[in-house]
Design an enzyme around this catalytic site. Structure first.
Site, PDB file in Angstrom:
ATOM      1  N   CYS A  77       0.861  -1.178   0.000  1.00  0.00           N
ATOM      2  CA  CYS A  77       0.000   0.000   0.000  1.00  0.00           C
ATOM      3  C   CYS A  77       0.896   1.225   0.000  1.00  0.00           C
ATOM      4  O   CYS A  77       1.674   1.424   0.952  1.00  0.00           O
ATOM      5  CB  CYS A  77      -0.904  -0.006   1.230  1.00  0.00           C
ATOM      6  SG  CYS A  77      -1.914   1.471   1.431  1.00  0.00           S
ATOM      7  N   CYS A 192      -0.833   2.881  -6.651  1.00  0.00           N
ATOM      8  CA  CYS A 192      -1.758   2.255  -5.699  1.00  0.00           C
ATOM      9  C   CYS A 192      -1.966   0.832  -6.182  1.00  0.00           C
ATOM     10  O   CYS A 192      -2.239   0.611  -7.368  1.00  0.00           O
ATOM     11  CB  CYS A 192      -3.092   3.008  -5.649  1.00  0.00           C
ATOM     12  SG  CYS A 192      -4.367   2.190  -4.653  1.00  0.00           S
TER      13      CYS A 192
END
Length: 273
Positions: A77, A192
């Site tokens: 992440c 992402c």
């Protein structure tokens, strides 16, 4: 047997985006057990202020390390990595953490037009860490930072239900496409781990072809470099890899998705201390 052979590799994300990293890691580490953790109770991270989110992550990893005793933790992440990686390493010095950062260096090396866009969550876009990467590796490029508010959630819905609003995807990616002095953006960094799930829709809706740079394989290779391989002689009996959701809840659609990735849902919530 080396007790490290029995320890799982923990892969963490705010939601299901990190499954892209799990997929690549399985290819490189086929004999390793995995624990996949989705902080769905905290999703989306873009709604958080930085100090409480950093505090949550440090506390949450304390509980996860105690519960699963992983050999290492992969933070799949960008938002969590750029915000809390240093704090996690300070809080748990005995644990190895592999972070995820925007692939700005390889983008700068590959671009021909000199126009690069970084598509990320608003938190990753505004973080000084990201700007430092640009200053370090991309001073000869023009880098546009594009913060998408809804794309991660669109990707989550697509993975669960197989449908995505293509017009919404187009609206989110259009700021990435720049024309200047006869040049066009030729690389978009997917900063992402959720975004690769909808990259085919991005290609379809893009005004011209670009190289969509996904970092999932690079993250997995970094994990391979620090996690010892399990020899055939020392290979342990296979156990199901598990998925942990911090809410303790997964609907039937999500459970089927996890099964498709070879994961068994582990009931029970994980609370930050």
């Amino acid at each position: 047997m080396d007790e490290r052979s029995e320890k799982p590799l923990l892969i963490f994300d705010s939601g299901i985006g990190g499954l892209t990293v799990l997929r690549e890691a399985r290819v490189l580490l086929p004999d390793r057990r995995f624990v996949y953790v989705a902080d769905d109770a905290g999703f989306p991270y873009g709604d958080w202020d930085e100090p409480p989110l950093r505090e949550r992550l440090v506390s949450l990893f304390g509980a996860l390390i105690a519960a699963h005793d992983p050999i290492a933790c992969v933070i799949a992440c960008n938002t969590a990595s750029t915000l809390a990686l240093d704090a996690l390493r300070t809080a748990y010095p005995a644990m190895t953490f592999v972070g995820t950062v925007p692939a700005i260096k390889p983008a700068a090396e590959r671009t021909r037009s000199g126009l690069v866009s970084v598509l990320a969550t608003p938190g990753t876009v505004k973080r000084q860490y990201t700007r430092d990467l640009i200053d370090q590796w991309a001073t000869k490029c023009e880098v546009r930072l594009v913060g998408s508010v809804t794309l991660a959630a669109l990707a989550e819905r697509y993975m669960r239900h197989g449908f995505v609003d293509e017009a919404a995807v187009r609206a989110e990616i259009m700021p990435c496409f720049v024309e200047a002095d006869g040049r066009r953006t030729d690389i978009v960094v997917l900063a992402c781990t959720h975004y690769p799930f909808v990259v085919n829709r991005m290609r379809k809706m893009a005004p011209w072809p670009v190289d969509w740079l996904d970092t999932s394989e690079a993250i997995a290779r970094r994990a391979l470099a620090i996690v010892p391989r399990i020899s055939e002689e020392a290979a342990i009996e296979r156990h199901d890899d598990v998925a942990v959701f911090t809410s303790g809840i997964a609907d039937p659609v999500t459970r089927r998705l996890l099964q498709g990735f070879g994961l068994t849902f582990a009931a029970g919530s994980v609370a930050a201390k």
